[in-house]
Design an enzyme around this catalytic site. Structure first.
Site, PDB file in Angstrom:
ATOM      1  CB  SER A 146      -0.927   0.014   1.230  1.00 39.17           C
ATOM      2  OG  SER A 146      -0.181  -0.003   2.421  1.00 39.17           O
ATOM      3  CB  VAL A 185     -11.253  -2.326   4.963  1.00 37.86           C
ATOM      4  CG1 VAL A 185     -12.265  -2.854   5.968  1.00 37.86           C
ATOM      5  CG2 VAL A 185     -11.376  -3.066   3.638  1.00 37.86           C
ATOM      6  CG  ASP A 194       1.912 -11.911   9.974  1.00 42.72           C
ATOM      7  OD1 ASP A 194       3.052 -11.451   9.792  1.00 42.72           O
ATOM      8  OD2 ASP A 194       1.219 -11.642  10.962  1.00 42.72           O
TER       9      ASP A 194
END
Length: 272
Positions: A146, A185, A194
Site C-alpha cells: 500500500s 477498509v 503475514d
C-alpha cells in the site's frame, strides 16, 4: 514435487497472526510448513491484555541445530515476518545463508513490516524508484502492498505496486511491473500482512513468470478474507458499534475455499 517452507514468525494461542496466519493457508495450497515461533503469546498485542514468552537468538539456534543434526533441513523457501531484536535477526540471517549454501535455489520471502500507520509514506511515494532500489539490494520480486500514490479510482483506494526481474535465455534481464488499486477498509486488522506474505510466496511459486497473475490471486485472497472478517465482526458488534480486536480476528478457516481458488476481484495492470 513436495515444496517445503521454513516459517520463522510469531505465534498466538487465540487468533491469527504470524505463523497462525501463514501456516494454514500455505498448507491448504499444498506446501509443507515447518514453523519456528519467534514469540508465543496468548493473543496479539492489540488486545487489552496479553501474556507469553519470547524466543531468544540462542534458543532459535538450538531449534535449528536439532533440525540440521537430523538432516531434515532441506527447504525451498524461508518466510519471516516481524523480528523483535537485532540478535535474533542476525541468527535468522545465519540460518538463511546456510540453507542457501545447501540449496542455491532457495527463496527467502521477507515481510519487512514497514510502513504501518504512515511512517513510510514519504519513502514509498517514489514507487518505481523504491522498487529498483530494493532490486539492487538483491530481491528479484518486490511488492509494496500500500502507498499514498494517487489512485485513479479515487481516495477510497490504495495503490499497490509490484516488480519482478526475469532472466532471459541469453542472460539479459527484463522487469515486469504491475499496479493494483485496492479499496480501503475502515477497520484495524492484525495478521493480514503475514497472510499476504504467505499468499505471495504461494502464488509466485505457482506462477513464477507471471507477477500479474500472482498478485491478482494474492490480493483477491486478501479481499475475500477481509470482507468475510469485517462482515462477521459487524454482525457480532451490533448496529452502530465498532468491532473489538477479538471480533476482528481473521476468518481464516471459513475462507478455505477462497484461499484455494480465489475469484479474481482485484485486477492488476502492467506498467512500464
Amino acid at each position: 514435487m513436495e515444496c517445503r517452507v521454513l516459517s520463522i514468525q510469531s505465534h498466538v494461542v487465540r487468533g491469527y497472526v504470524g505463523n497462525k496466519s501463514a501456516s494454514f493457508p500455505l498448507q491448504v495450497l499444498g506446501f509443507e510448513v515447518d514453523s519456528i515461533n519467534s514469540v508465543q503469546f496468548s493473543n496479539h498485542t492489540g488486545y487489552s491484555h496479553w501474556k507469553g514468552q519470547v524466543l531468544t537468538a540462542d534458543e532459535l539456534h538450538v531449534l535449528y541445530e536439532g533440525i540440521r543434526l537430523n538432516n531434515v533441513h532441506q527447504y525451498d523457501y524461508v518466510l519471516t515476518g516481524y523480528t523483535r531484536d537485532t540478535s535474533f535477526l542476525e541468527m535468522v540471517v545465519d540460518i538463511v545463508q546456510e540453507l542457501k549454501r545447501d540449496n542455491p535455489n532457495l527463496v527467502y520471502v521477507c515481510d519487512p513490516v514497514l510502513g504501518d500507520h504512515g511512517s513510510m509514506v514519504r519513502f514509498i511515494q517514489c514507487g518505481a524508484f523504491v522498487m529498483d532500489l530494493l532490486h539492487a539490494m538483491g530481491p528479484d520480486t518486490v511488492v509494496i502492498t500500500s502507498s499514498d500514490l494517487p489512485a485513479r479510482l479515487g481516495d477510497r483506494f490504495l495503490v499497490s505496486l509490484g516488480s519482478q526481474r526475469h532472466v532471459r535465455p541469453d542472460g539479459s534481464r527484463t522487469t515486469e511491473r504491475v499496479r493494483l488499486e485496492v479499496p480501503k477498509v475502515d477497520a484495524v486488522f492484525v495478521g493480514t500482512g503475514d497472510l499476504f506474505a504467505a499468499m505471495l510466496l504461494a502464488w509466485t511459486h505457482h506462477y513464477p513468470n507471471d507477477l500479474k497473475m500472482a498478485c491478482e490471486k494474492t490480493f483477491s485472497v486478501m479481499h475475500h478474507v477481509i470482507q468475510r472478517t469485517i462482515s462477521y465482526a459487524h454482525e457480532l458488534a451490533g448496529p452502530g458499534r465498532r468491532p473489538s480486536p477479538p471480533q476482528l480476528e481473521l476468518r481464516m478457516v471459513q475462507s478455505k475455499a477462497d484461499i484455494e481458488d480465489p475469484a479474481i476481484v482485484t485486477e492488476a495492470t502492467l506498467i512500464s
